[in-house]
Design a protein around this motif. Structure first.
Motif, short mmCIF file in Angstrom:
data_model
loop_
_atom_site.label_atom_id
_atom_site.label_comp_id
_atom_site.label_asym_id
_atom_site.label_seq_id
_atom_site.Cartn_x
_atom_site.Cartn_y
_atom_site.Cartn_z
N PRO A 175 -3.07 4.56 -9.76
CA PRO A 175 -3.85 3.50 -9.15
C PRO A 175 -3.82 3.46 -7.61
CG PRO A 175 -1.89 2.59 -10.20
CD PRO A 175 -1.95 4.04 -10.55
N GLU A 176 -2.71 3.85 -7.00
CA GLU A 176 -2.59 3.78 -5.53
C GLU A 176 -1.85 5.00 -4.98
OE1 GLU A 176 -2.05 -0.46 -3.90
OE2 GLU A 176 -0.86 -0.42 -5.75
N PRO A 177 -2.45 6.16 -5.07
CA PRO A 177 -1.75 7.37 -4.63
C PRO A 177 -1.42 7.39 -3.14
CG PRO A 177 -4.03 7.87 -5.22
CD PRO A 177 -3.77 6.46 -5.62
N LYS A 178 -2.35 6.94 -2.30
CA LYS A 178 -2.09 6.98 -0.86
C LYS A 178 -0.97 6.03 -0.48
CE LYS A 178 -4.11 6.50 3.75
NZ LYS A 178 -2.82 6.25 4.29
N ARG A 179 -1.00 4.83 -1.02
CA ARG A 179 0.06 3.85 -0.72
C ARG A 179 1.42 4.36 -1.20
NH1 ARG A 179 1.01 -1.77 -3.55
NH2 ARG A 179 2.80 -2.45 -2.36
N SER A 180 1.44 4.98 -2.37
CA SER A 180 2.70 5.53 -2.89
C SER A 180 3.25 6.61 -1.97
CB SER A 180 2.48 6.11 -4.29
OG SER A 180 2.05 5.12 -5.17
N LEU A 181 2.39 7.49 -1.52
CA LEU A 181 2.82 8.54 -0.61
C LEU A 181 3.32 7.95 0.70
CD1 LEU A 181 3.12 11.55 -0.05
CD2 LEU A 181 0.75 11.56 0.74
N ASP A 182 2.64 6.97 1.23
CA ASP A 182 3.08 6.31 2.46
C ASP A 182 4.44 5.66 2.29
OD1 ASP A 182 0.75 7.11 3.74
OD2 ASP A 182 -0.25 5.16 3.50
N MET A 183 4.68 5.06 1.14
CA MET A 183 5.98 4.43 0.88
C MET A 183 7.09 5.46 0.85
SD MET A 183 4.74 1.66 -1.95
CE MET A 183 6.32 0.94 -2.30
N VAL A 184 6.85 6.59 0.23
CA VAL A 184 7.85 7.65 0.17
C VAL A 184 8.08 8.23 1.56
CG1 VAL A 184 8.36 9.96 -0.73
CG2 VAL A 184 7.49 8.18 -2.25
#
Length: 58
Positions: free
Chosen positions: A42-51
């Protein structure tokens, strides 16, 4: 030394946020990300930014 291993995030930023909060509460010294971060979900970009943000905080 306390270690945390996370994987199979699959773009689920809400679940990742919950896991990262738990890791912070447990005073983990190092976090290892094993893969499957943001392909689909659902939120791949946000997940990557969090990591990526983990690198700056450690």
């Amino acid at each position: 030394m306390r270690l945390a291993f996370i994987s199979n995030i699959h773009g689920n930023a809400i679940a990742l946020n919950a896991v990262l909060n738990d890791i912070r509460q447990k005073n983990v010294d190092k976090v290892y990300v094993l893969g499957d971060l943001c392909f689909r979900g659902p939120e791949p970009k946000r997940s990557l930014d969090m990591v990526r943000g983990l690198i700056l905080k450690l």
